[in-house]
Design an enzyme around this catalytic site. Sequence first.
Site, PDB file in Angstrom:
ATOM      1  N   ASP A 180       0.822  -1.207   0.000  1.00  0.00           N
ATOM      2  CA  ASP A 180       0.000   0.000   0.000  1.00  0.00           C
ATOM      3  C   ASP A 180       0.860   1.261   0.000  1.00  0.00           C
ATOM      4  O   ASP A 180       1.967   1.279   0.530  1.00  0.00           O
ATOM      5  CB  ASP A 180      -0.899  -0.007   1.247  1.00  0.00           C
ATOM      6  CG  ASP A 180      -1.829   1.177   1.310  1.00  0.00           C
ATOM      7  OD1 ASP A 180      -2.667   1.312   0.401  1.00  0.00           O
ATOM      8  OD2 ASP A 180      -1.711   1.973   2.254  1.00  0.00           O
ATOM      9  N   GLU A 202       0.449  -0.453  -5.056  1.00  0.00           N
ATOM     10  CA  GLU A 202      -0.559   0.585  -5.221  1.00  0.00           C
ATOM     11  C   GLU A 202       0.200   1.894  -5.361  1.00  0.00           C
ATOM     12  O   GLU A 202       0.711   2.442  -4.386  1.00  0.00           O
ATOM     13  CB  GLU A 202      -1.498   0.600  -4.011  1.00  0.00           C
ATOM     14  CG  GLU A 202      -2.704   1.511  -4.165  1.00  0.00           C
ATOM     15  CD  GLU A 202      -2.545   2.823  -3.426  1.00  0.00           C
ATOM     16  OE1 GLU A 202      -3.136   3.815  -3.893  1.00  0.00           O
ATOM     17  OE2 GLU A 202      -1.853   2.866  -2.405  1.00  0.00           O
TER      18      GLU A 202
END
Length: 628
Positions: free
Chosen positions: A305, A356
């Site tokens: 992330d 991401e």
Amino acid sequence: MIETSKEVLAAEQRFLTGENFYAQHFLGVQKNESGYVFRVWAPHARQVFLVGDFNQWDESLPMEKREKSGVWELVSSLPVEGQLYKFLVEQSDGRKIMKLDPFAIRFEKRPGTAAEIYTIPEKKWNDHSWRKRQKKVETLKEPLNIYEVHASSWKHHENGQPYSFKELKEELIPYVKEMGYTHIEFLPLMEHPLGASWGYQLTGFFALSSYYGTPEEFRDFVDLCHQNNIGVFVDWVPAHFCMNEDTLPYYDGTPTFEYEDPDRAHNIRWGTLCFDLGKPQVQSFLISSALFWLDVYHLDGMRVDAVSSMLYLDYDEGPWQPNHEGGNRNYEGYYFLQKLNAVIKLAFPQATMMAEESSSETQITGMIESGALGFDYKWNMGWMNDVLRFYEMDPVFRKDNFHLLTFSFMYMMNEHYILPFSHDEVVHGKKSLMHKMWGDRYNQFAHLRNMYTFMMTHPGKKILFMGSEWGQFLEWRYNEGLEWVDLEDEMNHKMQHFTAVLNNLYEKEASLWELEDTSETIELIDADNTEESVLTFMRRSKNTQDFLIIALNLVPVERKNFAIGVPFPGSYKEVLNTEKIEFGGTWTKDNLVCQSVSQPFKGFDQQIQTILPALGALIIKPEKIQTD
């Protein structure tokens, strides 16, 4: 398990140099013949005490400091399995603060924050066939269709309690298999104190959140997924961590896990603290966490992330200082991510690593030796933003904004992409995917079917957030179950059926993934028909006779006798029509088989003619063609 003094010294040295990738066997709590060994890294603490159920949480068990590493340790026969504990840290300024164990593998249920003395029992795994097959798989040349799940809000009991992994094993796995997804990806499952963070503000980087059940239950879940040919990914968050005082922040009273510079340490946008990714001990901690999840839970990969926040010094809203070259690259983060991927690929060559990341300044996927970060896939945020903007738009304006759909064809080979319709797009007032679509309810479903067809036929792997498969109208709410009652409505039920059919077609058709890492995977037929707002292209496999023709009608106007260029003479059959009545449309039967005619169309010598439904998408396949 570390047993001898020599092994302890070696583990300590590797931790200090950022090379201990199984640091949980050195720090945290280990069982030995004398009881339990507790170790915690707090180099600038004045004193550390072990406190817990076993000594009434008092200061009767002071720990000793290993001067070389700043690790405090204690061997005690008092604790027993299942008891709770913390470290009472007398910080550099003299304050005494209860701190959690950063290496704990189990915590009490929130709102409590104490770690539990816990040993994950040995397990006899039954996923040998799956893991053996994965060693032979070239993921770029295989279908990858991910169902993104927030574990505690997929389904709730009538009393409002979420399903545990024991219960998810019985319901989620059959559902994913029936829907035709190849993988499940969970939002972070690690321990976190606040459900509203969705798991992205972690406190326990080695601990499955007790809110979701036990480690044994999650391992059983993964095991059964693999037996059903379903892979399992988990989101992982090495960029930042929760600011609660009893967790990681300023652990010994000084910057320990975070950057020394307060501007770099504090993430203003998210209200968290950023890891000092250049510090060797932090590298040991984080890489050990990643390997732990891949090893102990047999995960098939991870999505990392917030990669942009680790790559760029000016990512946050606060003040920042340029690097030594005068630029904005965070070299600590850049080299840490390369090291992370190199270590993971060495230990688990088949692990799928996803990023991401939303910028285009750094090569995310590809070989580290060429300067890339070494990820397998990058989320294509640009594609997602452009596509959603297009489908939200009144169709009358689409002919002037056709580039929103076609621009991605210009850069689709720059990285290995995943096309994401994720949780981030259905929260915070953004509306659900269904609610974003233009028009009345009938047209919203037509748009959703059309958009999913574009996603499934566009080069790139796929991810769809739970509830979107049937067009849930309400935004996702992390503290409630999905609106399963929607499926009592005929339109939602038909939308769910459509998604399952589309998923199975994707997995069946090699032309949608076999050549995906090459430009040969796609050929545009007509990307310039802006006046009619129709996009046509082909997807190819290694077999020259095996290809699909995709036609997207992006306005609510039926197109009769619509011409499409084809590469070979012969007959062509419709294999998917999004406007069939079984999917929620009005068509009761397929288009007739098309026979090509020798009439030029753009760069093709042959063409077929068919009817394009209003707001419909067609997938057409050669039935009998002449390739000589």
